[in-house]
Design a protein around this motif. Sequence first.
Motif, PDB file in Angstrom:
ATOM      1  N   ILE B  81       7.538  24.427  -3.387  1.00  0.00           N
ATOM      2  CA  ILE B  81       8.038  24.900  -2.091  1.00  0.00           C
ATOM      3  C   ILE B  81       8.437  26.369  -2.248  1.00  0.00           C
ATOM      4  O   ILE B  81       9.148  26.731  -3.192  1.00  0.00           O
ATOM      5  CB  ILE B  81       9.240  24.048  -1.628  1.00  0.00           C
ATOM      6  N   GLU B  82       7.935  27.188  -1.325  1.00  0.00           N
ATOM      7  CA  GLU B  82       8.225  28.628  -1.402  1.00  0.00           C
ATOM      8  C   GLU B  82       9.672  28.912  -1.003  1.00  0.00           C
ATOM      9  O   GLU B  82      10.270  28.183  -0.219  1.00  0.00           O
ATOM     10  CB  GLU B  82       7.306  29.402  -0.450  1.00  0.00           C
ATOM     11  N   LYS B  83      10.189  30.005  -1.545  1.00  0.00           N
ATOM     12  CA  LYS B  83      11.497  30.486  -1.087  1.00  0.00           C
ATOM     13  C   LYS B  83      11.375  31.010   0.342  1.00  0.00           C
ATOM     14  O   LYS B  83      10.291  31.412   0.764  1.00  0.00           O
ATOM     15  CB  LYS B  83      11.965  31.652  -1.965  1.00  0.00           C
ATOM     16  N   GLY B  94      16.456  31.405  -2.088  1.00  0.00           N
ATOM     17  CA  GLY B  94      16.157  29.977  -2.189  1.00  0.00           C
ATOM     18  C   GLY B  94      17.241  29.378  -3.072  1.00  0.00           C
ATOM     19  O   GLY B  94      17.159  29.451  -4.294  1.00  0.00           O
ATOM     20  N   PRO B  95      18.294  28.839  -2.489  1.00  0.00           N
ATOM     21  CA  PRO B  95      19.484  28.529  -3.285  1.00  0.00           C
ATOM     22  C   PRO B  95      19.238  27.486  -4.372  1.00  0.00           C
ATOM     23  O   PRO B  95      19.958  27.479  -5.373  1.00  0.00           O
ATOM     24  CB  PRO B  95      20.487  28.009  -2.245  1.00  0.00           C
ATOM     25  N   ALA B 221       6.282  25.948   7.688  1.00  0.00           N
ATOM     26  CA  ALA B 221       4.904  25.704   7.253  1.00  0.00           C
ATOM     27  C   ALA B 221       4.571  26.578   6.044  1.00  0.00           C
ATOM     28  O   ALA B 221       3.949  26.129   5.084  1.00  0.00           O
ATOM     29  CB  ALA B 221       3.937  25.993   8.401  1.00  0.00           C
ATOM     30  N   ARG B 222       5.023  27.819   6.074  1.00  0.00           N
ATOM     31  CA  ARG B 222       4.770  28.727   4.948  1.00  0.00           C
ATOM     32  C   ARG B 222       5.471  28.212   3.686  1.00  0.00           C
ATOM     33  O   ARG B 222       4.873  28.167   2.608  1.00  0.00           O
ATOM     34  CB  ARG B 222       5.264  30.129   5.297  1.00  0.00           C
ATOM     35  N   ALA B 253      14.268  23.500   4.692  1.00  0.00           N
ATOM     36  CA  ALA B 253      13.306  22.996   3.704  1.00  0.00           C
ATOM     37  C   ALA B 253      13.959  21.946   2.809  1.00  0.00           C
ATOM     38  O   ALA B 253      13.301  20.985   2.386  1.00  0.00           O
ATOM     39  CB  ALA B 253      12.773  24.160   2.867  1.00  0.00           C
ATOM     40  N   ILE B 254      15.230  22.127   2.511  1.00  0.00           N
ATOM     41  CA  ILE B 254      15.927  21.179   1.620  1.00  0.00           C
ATOM     42  C   ILE B 254      16.020  19.812   2.297  1.00  0.00           C
ATOM     43  O   ILE B 254      15.763  18.767   1.687  1.00  0.00           O
ATOM     44  CB  ILE B 254      17.321  21.742   1.242  1.00  0.00           C
TER      45      ILE B 254
END
Lengths: 341, 758
Positions: B81-83, B94-95, B221-222, B253-254
Motif C-alpha cells: 500500500i502506497e503512502k 504513512g504513519p 485507488a492510488r 487506507a488503514i
Amino acid sequence: MQRFAYRRPESVEAAIQAVSAAPGRPNTPPVRAPGQFIAGGTNMTDYMALDVMRPEILVDINRLPAARYGRMEAGAQGLRLGALVRMAQAEDHPVIKSQYPVIHDTLKLAASRQIRNMASLGGNVLQRTRCEYFRETSWACNKRQPGAGCSALDGFNRQHAILGTSPDCIAAYAGDFAQALIALDATVETMGANGGRTIKVADLHQQPGSTPNVETVLEPGELILFINVPAGPWTARSRYLKIRDRDSYQFALTAAAVALDLDGDRVREARIALGGVATIPWRAHEAEAALRGKPLDENTAAQAAQAAFANASTRQHNAFKVPLGKQTIVRALLETKAMKV
Amino acid sequence: MSTAAPQPKANQGQPEPRIDARLKVTGGARYAADIPLSNLAYGVLVTSDIARGQVRSIDFEAAKATPGVLDIVSYGDMTGIEKPQFGSAYTSLGPLHDRTIWHDGQIMALVVADTFEAAQDAARKVKAEYEEQHPSGHFGSAGTETIPAKGHAQRPKENPSAGDFDGAFQSAPVKLEAEYRTPTQTHNPIELFSTTAYWTGKQLTICEPTQSLYGLRGEIARQFRMDPADVRVIAPYVGGGFGSKGPSTPRTAIVALAARRLNRPVRCVVSREQAYTTMPYRAPTRQRIRIGATPDGKITAFSHEGWELTSRIDNYAVAGTETTTRLYGYGSVASDVQLVKADRQTPAYMRSPPEVPYVFAVESALDELAYKLGMDPVELRRVNDTDREPIHGKPFTSRHLMACYDQAAQAFNWSARNPKPGSMRHGDWLIGMGCATAVYPTHIAPATARVRLRADGDVLVQSASQELGTGIRTVAGQMAAEQLGVSFDKVKVEMGDTELPPAPVSGGSNSTASVCSAVLKACQQIQERLFRAAVASNNGPLAGRNPADLAIRNGALVAKDGAAQKLPDVFALLGAGAVEEYAEFIPDGGPHDAVQKLYQGKLTMTGGPEGKKAKYAYGAEFVEVRINSRTREIRIPRLVGAFAAGRIMNTRTARSQLMGGLIWGMSAALFEATEIDERTARTINRDLQDYFVPVNADVQQVEVILLTEVDHEVNPAGVKGIGELGNVGTNAAVANAVFHATGKRLRQLPIRLEHFVA
C-alpha cells in the motif's frame, strides 16, 4: 472503557455495602478506587470515557428514597437539601432565589441547563478538577498516580490555581456551588461504614500538599446524604460573580461568592469565597476581616481584595489571576452592596 | 419574508428553505457513520504520546487478550500500500509505514473489535516504548528550520511585488511598521471524522465525510494501486468540514486494510481528542507589515512578510500575501513568505485559508495607520480604493468594497462613534467600535451534472458535489427549477456519491459557481431538445418557431407571443417519458482535459488574480465590543457585515453562511487557540470545553446585508461564492474595536482578558 459491574441499591446501607464490595488495593488514590458512587453521572461518565476513572463497581444511588434524599426543605433555621436534588431543581427553588441568591447564582452559572438537569447537589460538591494534565492519562499526575510528578507546574497552566497550591499539584477546584456553601457555613451529613457524621463543607476538601491524590476527608465508601445551609442575616444580600472568556458554559477563571450583612454602609459581617483560583473551595478569611466594621467602598473593597491574594503563588500562564481575582472581589462586593434586598 | 429569509433584491434568488431542512432537524439526514451495515466491526486508533522519536517496541498482548478483539493493524502491515501523497492528502506521512514519530498523537495502530467499547478498551491497553527525541513545536523552539515558501511549497509561485518598495518606504512621510501573530486553530466540525470501509470482491466502498468525493476516491485507488472505478466513496451529508475534510488522511487506507483482512465492514469514528492530532489544523503565523503613506492617507509603499509553521515532512503554505498585496491601490508592494518546519503534523486549509490570518495583519495595520493619521478608518480605505489590482494592473470583474462600507456603516450607525480611544462607555462597560475589510478570491473549477426532466415536471439533479451545510443541494436545485420552469418542490437533488457525475472539491468557495454552471448547462441541453421537438412538429402550437424564442415556464414551453405547449405534449412528440442530459462545464481558460482530471480526482481550480481580470468578492464588517471596566471580559453585542458577491442564489442560505462566517471570525478573534505544551510539542486542549468556541450567549445581534452586484464576467453563473468571505477581516474588526474601547493595541490573537488586567 473497561467493563464494570453496575448496582442500583435502594437503601443507603446497601449502597455503602455495595461500593465497599470492590476489592480494595492498598495505596489506591480515591479517583482510582474500584468502587464508586454515581448519581447524575455528569462528571463520572466523563472521566470514565477518558479512562481517568476505572471503577469496577459503579453504585448508582438514584434509587435511594427520593422522598428523603431528593427533597428540599426551607425553614427559619435554613436550608436542608437532599444530596440527590438536581442542580436545576435547587436553582429554581423560590426561597433559594429570593433568600439565598448566591446559591442560585452558583447553580445557574454552572455548566449548561441540560447538565444541571442531571447533576446532583451531592455529586457537584465533589466535582473533579479540569486540569488538562489530569484528564489525559499519558501525562504524569500526582492525583492519578502518587509520586509520578505534576505536568501542569511547568506546562500550560492558564486555568490553574494560585491559592492553596503545592509543589506537587496546582489543579484548580472546578465547581461553583461549594463556594456558596462555604461562604454560608454549610455542612454535609454523611454516612459511611463507621456510621454517620456532620462535616463543615469548609473542611470537606483538602489542599493538595504532598498528597494531591487525597482530595477530601471522606472515607472510602462514605456518602453525602444532606447539605445543610444555616440561615443568617447575610444570605439575602449575596451573589456570585463568575468571570470567564465566554459568557456561558465555561469554568471560572476567577469567581467570588459574596454575602454581606450591612449596617448602612458599614460591614457587620462579610463572607467571601473564591472560585477558579484555588485548589479547593476557598474562603477568603483575610478579606472578610479587612472589611469587618468598616464602610464598604472602593477603597476598603480593594484592601480586602489585596488581603485575599497576599499569599498567591503563580506560574507561567496564570499570573493574571491575581489582578483579575482582586478585581473580581471588588466588583462582587460593590455589586452585592448595591443589591436591593 | 423574515430576518432569516431576506427579501431578494435585484440579482438575488428566492430564500427557498433548504431542500434538506426537515431531514436535518428531524435527524433523518444520514451522515457517513450513520449508514447501517450488517456484521460491522469497530476500529479505534492508538496514537503516540510523544511528538518526536522512534517506536522501539509496541506491545499488543493485553489488547489482543481483550474479549471481542478481532485484529490489530500496525507496523509492517502496510506492505503493498502506497503512502499518502501530499496535495490530495493533507500529509505524505504513512504513519504505519515505518516507526518514526513525526508529531504528537501520531497513529501507531488500529484495534478492531466486535464492539466500539471493546476496541476502545483494548486500544488503551496497547503499550509503546519510545526512543524519544526532544521536539521543537513552536516558532521560537530551538531546532526548527526556516525555508522560503517560494520554490518549496505549491504557493506562492512568485512573491507578489510591484514598483520600488524600499525607495517608496524610505521616502514616505508617514511610516508604520508592526508585527502580528495568529495562533494554531483546529477545525472542530461537529460531525466527527470517520471512515467506514467494506469490500465486495475487488471493489472497495468507503463511507467517509469528505469535501472531495472524487479526490478521496483517486487517492485511495492510488494508495491501493487500484482502478479508481473499483472504489466508491459515499458521504450523503457532511456535518461541517471547513477545510479539514478536503484533503484525504492516512486513516482511510488503514481502515480499508482492516476491512480487507477481516473480510467484513470496519468503521472507525475518531474521537474528538484524537482529531486534534490525526487531522490537520490552521498553521500559526507571525507577520510583519510595513506601510508608507502620505499625510492624507494615500499608501505609497506596502510590504507584507509572513512566517508560518509547517511539519518536517510537508511544506504547506498559507501564503495570504497573494490576496493582501492586491487588496488596495498601493503604490509599491513587496512580500515574502517563510516556512518554519517543526515537529508538528502538517497543517492544511481552514475556512478562508490564506485570508483569515493574513488579512488580520493588514486590516489591523490600516486601523493603526488611520489613528496615526487622525483619519476615519473607513475614509482611509476609500482613499486607497482602486479599480485595478496593483501587482499586474489588472482590472477587477467587479469591486464594490466602498459600497459595502457605506451600507454597513449606515446600518451600524458608525457616525455615532467618538473615535477617541476609551471615550465611549455604558455604565461599567467600555464600548469599542471597529471595522475591517472582508475579501475572498472567486474560484471556479470544472464540474459535471446530470439533470432529468420528466413529462410530469419532476426534476432530478445529480452531481457528486458535497453538502457540508453550505446549501449546495438547495441552490443547485433552484438553478434547475428556474431553468426548467418548475416549482422548487418538484426538484430532487442527489449528491454525495461517486456513482454520480463528478464535481470539484467543496473548498475555496467554488461550488455554487462551478456546480450551478454545470447544472445550468445540462438544463440548457434539455431545453434545446424540447424546443427542437416542439418547433419541428408538424402541427403543434409552436411548430415552425425559432427555438431561441422559447422558454419553459410553469410546465409548458412558451413563445414570446404567448403560444404554449404543455410539457407532456412535447414529451409525446419525443416519444419519451423523461429527458436526461449530462453536461460538462469547463471554466474559461481551463485546460482541455479538465474534466478528465476531475474524474481522476485532480483539482484544476482557477480564479482570483488569474486570467485577464481579477476576481474577488468583498465585504465590510463592523463590530461593537463591550469590555468590563474592572474584570475586562470582552463581549460582542453587535456584528454587521455588508457583502457584494455577484449573484446571490438564495438569500436565506447566503445570509446563514455569512452570519456563520461573522460568528467564526469573532471566535477567531476572542476564543480559539490550540495550545501546544512547550516542552513536549503535545496538544493540550483537545475538546470543546477547553478549546473555546462561542456559545449562544456570546452571539447577540448579527446583521448581514447582501448588496446587489451584477457581474457577467466572473463566470457563467455570475456567482462569486460566499462560503469563505464572511469570516475574513472579522478578527481585525474585533481587534480594532478593542483598541477603540481601551486604547490598547493587541497584535496577537486570541485577544483575552489577561491582556487587560494589571
